[in-house]
Design an enzyme around this catalytic site. Structure first.
Site, PDB file in Angstrom:
ATOM      1  CE  LYS A   1      46.549  29.518  35.852  1.00  0.00           C
ATOM      2  NZ  LYS A   1      45.487  28.569  36.263  1.00  0.00           N
TER       3      LYS A   1
ATOM      4  NE  ARG B   1      48.353  36.684  38.490  1.00  0.00           N
ATOM      5  CZ  ARG B   1      47.899  36.284  37.304  1.00  0.00           C
ATOM      6  NH1 ARG B   1      47.211  37.116  36.541  1.00  0.00           N
ATOM      7  NH2 ARG B   1      48.131  35.059  36.881  1.00  0.00           N
TER       8      ARG B   1
ATOM      9  N   GLY C   1      40.860  29.362  35.987  1.00  0.00           N
ATOM     10  CA  GLY C   1      39.655  30.176  35.951  1.00  0.00           C
ATOM     11  C   GLY C   1      38.747  29.829  34.793  1.00  0.00           C
TER      12      GLY C   1
ATOM     13  CB  SER D   1      35.891  39.810  31.640  1.00  0.00           C
ATOM     14  OG  SER D   1      37.027  39.017  31.322  1.00  0.00           O
TER      15      SER D   1
ATOM     16  NE  ARG E   1      41.032  32.327  40.469  1.00  0.00           N
ATOM     17  CZ  ARG E   1      41.585  32.160  39.272  1.00  0.00           C
ATOM     18  NH1 ARG E   1      42.199  31.021  38.988  1.00  0.00           N
ATOM     19  NH2 ARG E   1      41.517  33.101  38.353  1.00  0.00           N
TER      20      ARG E   1
ATOM     21  NE  ARG F   1      37.438  33.657  25.590  1.00  0.00           N
ATOM     22  CZ  ARG F   1      38.158  33.833  26.685  1.00  0.00           C
ATOM     23  NH1 ARG F   1      39.235  33.086  26.899  1.00  0.00           N
ATOM     24  NH2 ARG F   1      37.827  34.758  27.576  1.00  0.00           N
TER      25      ARG F   1
ATOM     26  CE  LYS G   1      44.613  30.793  30.523  1.00  0.00           C
ATOM     27  NZ  LYS G   1      44.640  31.238  31.933  1.00  0.00           N
TER      28      LYS G   1
ATOM     29  CD  GLU H   1      46.130  37.953  29.695  1.00  0.00           C
ATOM     30  OE1 GLU H   1      46.737  37.436  28.750  1.00  0.00           O
ATOM     31  OE2 GLU H   1      44.922  37.758  29.936  1.00  0.00           O
TER      32      GLU H   1
END
Length: 451
Positions: free
Chosen positions: A431, A365, A112, A187, A140, A35, A30, A334
């Site tokens: 997702k 989380r 995100g 980040s 968020r 990107r 992903k 993650e």
């Protein structure tokens, strides 16, 4: 923390009858796919993405770019003659770049990368681009990014909330220049500014001013992909000033890019081998990569697995025992839900550190993992920046996922060795891994199964 869904949507997590033995082909990354879509949209000529991830997050990104007038054509990859792909392996997307169009409306879901990577690109449109998303997306953080774009010359309306919904009023270009940003919570703020910077009039100089910077490998991934697309990037890793990234304005090349498998999405399958004392092979694992998921080789070895990387891919073999771990996961946050699930099955205490930023991910989380593992009889406590997990005999029950894909796969791992675990809303894995339930059942389907 997002509230759990109604308990009617429960998935009985399959219990392993013994050590799993399977070869599992995981879909594309992903992080690389999204990107690559941004960079291809900003390039001077068309490009190809081979074997991209098709999931909710990547489809949201592609649809958002289409809403901005970028052409993205999808076709099956049926020929091994194209870019050296094995016959029949996935699909390809052809990206036809262009000037972003407005007015436009972008739905980010709870992705995100979409909510953060696209506003800088939207500043290059002529007119308003409105961003909104799922209820959790409105909680968020994006304020630091929007403030940075304002400093670089953008006009953005967010009613002063620092969250979505927000509208970027583009004028066809952005001055760019120097900006300071606190990326302690994500980040992605830095990656977002860097990705579109070659198209800014002055490029960009981004200075991180926060106390911590999580998920640094994802910034390295961004820099690596920018350079391969032709951008000039100066970084702390290449002898530049600490905490400063510079991108020079210039044209980007359209590329023909084969997307690596998503190494973080390989985690539950490798964990299955570890906790059941079995063996799982992930084909096409890259020898060199910027993906944070490559850290699984080290982490799962420390927890009792044996990893071998050869021409077949990465093979993890479990010994039948799982060891506790003391690990700083700040660069690979993650992976925390999956590591926590494995740690709950270990023979000793684990301490997971450096992941306070996970409180602002798809859900909180840390709170969610603590609540759900403890509901199965575990002993998990939150620390200031992570979790402390002590071994306990677990029992069945409902494992809520809070619309978080990594919570769902963590519940599935626990269900391999804990009887009667029911995972709420397993469909949330769509997702990043739409076929996860089918892949999980196939992995357990028989000795040497290929998934």
């Amino acid at each position: 923390m997002t509230e759990p869904r109604h308990p009617s949507a429960l998935w009985p997590a399959p219990l392993a009858s013994g050590g799993v033995d399977a070869t599992v082909t995981v879909p594309g990354s992903k992080s690389v796919t999204n990107r690559a879509l941004i960079l291809a949209s900003l390039a001077a000529d068309p490009g190809w993405l081979r074997r991209p991830l098709r999931s909710r997050d990547s489809v949201l990104m592609a649809d958002a770019l289409r809403a901005l007038g970028i052409g993205i054509e999808e076709m099956a990859s049926s020929s091994s003659a194209v870019s050296g792909l094995p016959e029949g392996r996935g699909e390809s997307w052809r990206v036809i770049p262009g000037t972003p169009q407005a007015p436009a409306s972008v739905h980010v879901g709870n992705a995100g990368t979409v909510m953060r990577f696209l506003p800088p690109l939207a500043t290059l449109a002529e007119g308003p681009v409105r961003f909104d998303g799922d209820p959790r997306a409105r909680q968020r953080p994006v304020g630091a990014l929007l403030d940075a774009l304002r400093h670089l010359g953008a006009r953005i309306d967010d009613d002063g909330h620092g969250c979505l919904p927000a509208t970027v009023h583009g004028i066809g270009s952005l001055d760019g220049g120097s900006v300071s940003v606190d990326a302690s919570s994500s980040s992605q703020f830095i990656s977002a500014l860097l990705l579109s910077a070659p198209r800014f009039n002055q490029g960009v100089e981004v200075r991180h001013v926060g106390a911590t910077l999580p998920s640094l490998p994802h910034i390295r991934m961004t820099v690596d992909m920018l350079r391969k697309a032709g951008a000039q990037v100066d970084t702390p890793d290449s002898g530049g000033e600490p905490g400063v990234w510079r991108v020079t304005p210039g044209a980007l090349r359209g590329r023909d890019l084969v997307i690596e498998p998503d190494l973080s999405n390989a985690q539950p399958f490798l964990a299955a081998a570890l906790v059941t004392g079995g063996r799982v092979t992930i084909p096409d694992w890259p020898v060199a990569t910027t993906q944070p998921g490559d850290a699984l080789r080290r982490i799962l070895t420390e927890m009792g697995g044996d990893c071998t990387l050869d021409e077949r891919g990465l093979t993890l073999t479990g010994s039948g025992r799982v060891h506790g771990i003391d690990a700083d996961l700040s660069e690979v946050g993650e992976l925390t839900p999956g590591i926590a699930a494995v740690a709950a099955l270990a023979d000793g205490e684990s301490v997971l550190r450096g992941v306070a930023h996970l409180r602002m991910h798809e859900t909180d989380r840390l709170a969610a993992l603590t609540k759900e593992i403890n509901a199965l009889g575990g002993d998990v406590t939150e620390t200031a920046d992570g979790l402390r997990i002590r071994p306990r005999q677990l029992h069945g029950g409902v494992f809520h996922t809070y619309e978080d894909h990594r919570l769902a796969t963590a519940g599935a791992v626990l269900g391999l060795v804990v009887k009667d675990v029911e995972v709420e809303d397993i469909a949330t894995t769509g997702k990043t891994m739409p076929d996860f339930p089918e892949m999980w059942h196939e992995m357990l389907g028989g000795s040497g199964a290929r998934v």
